[in-house]
Design a protein around this motif. Structure first.
Motif, PDB file in Angstrom:
ATOM      1  N   LYS A   1       0.848  -1.183  -0.113  1.00 19.89           N
ATOM      2  CA  LYS A   1      -0.004   0.036  -0.060  1.00 19.89           C
ATOM      3  C   LYS A   1       0.780   1.242  -0.036  1.00 19.89           C
ATOM      4  O   LYS A   1       0.614   2.447  -0.780  1.00 19.89           O
ATOM      5  CB  LYS A   1      -1.064  -0.087   1.196  1.00 19.89           C
ATOM      6  CG  LYS A   1      -1.907  -1.074   1.398  1.00 19.89           C
ATOM      7  CD  LYS A   1      -2.942  -0.910   2.423  1.00 19.89           C
ATOM      8  CE  LYS A   1      -4.158  -1.748   2.073  1.00 19.89           C
ATOM      9  NZ  LYS A   1      -5.151  -1.880   3.276  1.00 19.89           N
ATOM     10  N   VAL A   2       2.014   1.026   0.665  1.00 19.55           N
ATOM     11  CA  VAL A   2       3.061   2.371   0.653  1.00 19.55           C
ATOM     12  C   VAL A   2       3.391   2.697  -0.838  1.00 19.55           C
ATOM     13  O   VAL A   2       3.630   3.706  -1.048  1.00 19.55           O
ATOM     14  CB  VAL A   2       4.074   2.125   1.897  1.00 19.55           C
ATOM     15  CG1 VAL A   2       5.062   3.270   1.802  1.00 19.55           C
ATOM     16  CG2 VAL A   2       3.313   2.009   3.322  1.00 19.55           C
ATOM     17  N   LEU A   3       4.111   1.372  -1.182  1.00 19.09           N
ATOM     18  CA  LEU A   3       4.513   1.491  -2.740  1.00 19.09           C
ATOM     19  C   LEU A   3       3.714   2.112  -3.865  1.00 19.09           C
ATOM     20  O   LEU A   3       3.858   2.811  -4.431  1.00 19.09           O
ATOM     21  CB  LEU A   3       5.094   0.168  -2.818  1.00 19.09           C
ATOM     22  CG  LEU A   3       6.591  -0.286  -2.068  1.00 19.09           C
ATOM     23  CD1 LEU A   3       6.831  -1.748  -2.601  1.00 19.09           C
ATOM     24  CD2 LEU A   3       7.421   0.604  -2.031  1.00 19.09           C
ATOM     25  N   ASP A   4       2.343   1.706  -3.568  1.00 20.58           N
ATOM     26  CA  ASP A   4       1.322   2.154  -4.410  1.00 20.58           C
ATOM     27  C   ASP A   4       1.322   3.647  -4.387  1.00 20.58           C
ATOM     28  O   ASP A   4       1.221   4.270  -5.352  1.00 20.58           O
ATOM     29  CB  ASP A   4      -0.022   1.371  -4.231  1.00 20.58           C
ATOM     30  CG  ASP A   4      -0.085  -0.097  -4.650  1.00 20.58           C
ATOM     31  OD1 ASP A   4       1.197  -0.454  -5.465  1.00 20.58           O
ATOM     32  OD2 ASP A   4      -0.850  -0.762  -4.372  1.00 20.58           O
ATOM     33  N   ALA A   5       0.991   3.999  -3.134  1.00 21.29           N
ATOM     34  CA  ALA A   5       0.894   5.426  -2.941  1.00 21.29           C
ATOM     35  C   ALA A   5       2.050   6.333  -3.189  1.00 21.29           C
ATOM     36  O   ALA A   5       2.259   7.309  -3.754  1.00 21.29           O
ATOM     37  CB  ALA A   5       0.631   5.712  -1.416  1.00 21.29           C
ATOM     38  N   PHE A   6       3.574   5.425  -3.064  1.00 19.76           N
ATOM     39  CA  PHE A   6       4.387   6.333  -3.444  1.00 19.76           C
ATOM     40  C   PHE A   6       4.693   6.285  -4.976  1.00 19.76           C
ATOM     41  O   PHE A   6       5.051   7.426  -5.531  1.00 19.76           O
ATOM     42  CB  PHE A   6       5.664   5.490  -3.006  1.00 19.76           C
ATOM     43  CG  PHE A   6       6.958   5.877  -3.663  1.00 19.76           C
ATOM     44  CD1 PHE A   6       7.517   7.097  -3.116  1.00 19.76           C
ATOM     45  CD2 PHE A   6       7.714   5.265  -4.639  1.00 19.76           C
ATOM     46  CE1 PHE A   6       8.778   7.454  -3.493  1.00 19.76           C
ATOM     47  CE2 PHE A   6       8.906   5.665  -4.971  1.00 19.76           C
ATOM     48  CZ  PHE A   6       9.554   6.739  -4.582  1.00 19.76           C
ATOM     49  N   LYS A   7       4.213   5.455  -5.849  1.00 20.16           N
ATOM     50  CA  LYS A   7       4.336   5.299  -7.320  1.00 20.16           C
ATOM     51  C   LYS A   7       3.466   6.558  -7.556  1.00 20.16           C
ATOM     52  O   LYS A   7       3.709   7.216  -8.552  1.00 20.16           O
ATOM     53  CB  LYS A   7       3.846   4.121  -7.731  1.00 20.16           C
ATOM     54  CG  LYS A   7       4.838   3.166  -7.630  1.00 20.16           C
ATOM     55  CD  LYS A   7       4.244   1.685  -8.131  1.00 20.16           C
ATOM     56  CE  LYS A   7       5.284   0.577  -7.688  1.00 20.16           C
ATOM     57  NZ  LYS A   7       4.568  -0.946  -7.845  1.00 20.16           N
ATOM     58  N   LYS A   8       2.137   6.886  -7.151  1.00 20.87           N
ATOM     59  CA  LYS A   8       1.340   8.001  -7.497  1.00 20.87           C
ATOM     60  C   LYS A   8       2.296   9.249  -7.429  1.00 20.87           C
ATOM     61  O   LYS A   8       2.193   9.972  -8.114  1.00 20.87           O
ATOM     62  CB  LYS A   8       0.015   7.840  -6.725  1.00 20.87           C
ATOM     63  CG  LYS A   8      -0.930   6.948  -7.003  1.00 20.87           C
ATOM     64  CD  LYS A   8      -2.173   7.150  -6.213  1.00 20.87           C
ATOM     65  CE  LYS A   8      -2.969   5.732  -6.314  1.00 20.87           C
ATOM     66  NZ  LYS A   8      -4.199   6.114  -5.370  1.00 20.87           N
ATOM     67  N   VAL A   9       2.672   9.477  -6.141  1.00 20.19           N
ATOM     68  CA  VAL A   9       3.443  10.772  -6.084  1.00 20.19           C
ATOM     69  C   VAL A   9       4.715  10.973  -6.741  1.00 20.19           C
ATOM     70  O   VAL A   9       5.114  11.889  -7.277  1.00 20.19           O
ATOM     71  CB  VAL A   9       3.832  10.751  -4.384  1.00 20.19           C
ATOM     72  CG1 VAL A   9       4.746  11.895  -4.274  1.00 20.19           C
ATOM     73  CG2 VAL A   9       2.587  10.785  -3.403  1.00 20.19           C
ATOM     74  N   LEU A  10       5.221   9.724  -6.979  1.00 20.22           N
ATOM     75  CA  LEU A  10       6.667   9.897  -7.748  1.00 20.22           C
ATOM     76  C   LEU A  10       6.286  10.034  -9.514  1.00 20.22           C
ATOM     77  O   LEU A  10       6.893  11.055 -10.096  1.00 20.22           O
ATOM     78  CB  LEU A  10       7.339   8.633  -8.210  1.00 20.22           C
ATOM     79  CG  LEU A  10       8.442   8.276  -8.815  1.00 20.22           C
ATOM     80  CD1 LEU A  10       9.510   9.064  -8.200  1.00 20.22           C
ATOM     81  CD2 LEU A  10       8.896   6.835  -9.183  1.00 20.22           C
TER      82      LEU A  10
END
Length: 133
Positions: free
Chosen positions: A74-83
């Motif tokens: 879930k953290v990595l999914d949210a990080f990808k959006k921000v990236l």
């Protein structure tokens, strides 16, 4: 009849097994604790520098997220959006809040503040020194 040799070998075996179990438990706890501390440190720096004009520390914390939270989907999914948005120089507040919340949930931290408060810049005015008496 139970001899002294049997008694000593039973105690030695139990002590050895107890020592091994204690060592394994210590290693597991240390791994869990150090991993959690790294995650807390990343979140702390991310939150502490999110409103700073000099984005160096914010960017360092942002770039640590994929490594520090590698096992948190879930953290990595949210990080990808921000990236993706950061590459376009437009980061939506909602996605930044989602990233912060997902990191906090992953390390079981209840920040106790609302979504609106998460992105506010918190600062205290400069305090004037007291005049000498």
């Amino acid at each position: 009849m139970y001899s002294i040799i049997n008694f000593v070998s039973d105690i030695s075996g139990a002590s050895l097994i107890g020592g091994i179990i204690g060592s394994v438990m210590t290693l597991v706890f240390y791994y869990w604790f150090s991993n959690r501390e790294r995650k807390i440190d990343t979140l702390r720096r991310f939150m502490g520098h999110k409103s700073n004009c000099d984005r160096t520390q914010f960017n360092v914390a942002l770039n640590e997220i994929p490594v520090t939270f590698a096992n948190a989907s879930k953290v990595l999914d949210a990080f990808k959006k921000v990236l993706v948005q950061s590459q376009q120089n437009t980061i939506r507040d909602e996605d930044l809040i989602e990233l912060i919340e997902s990191m906090a949930k992953n390390i079981h931290i209840n920040m106790g503040i609302s979504k609106n408060q998460l992105l506010r810049f918190v600062t205290l005015p400069d305090r004037k020194p007291n005049p000498p008496m």
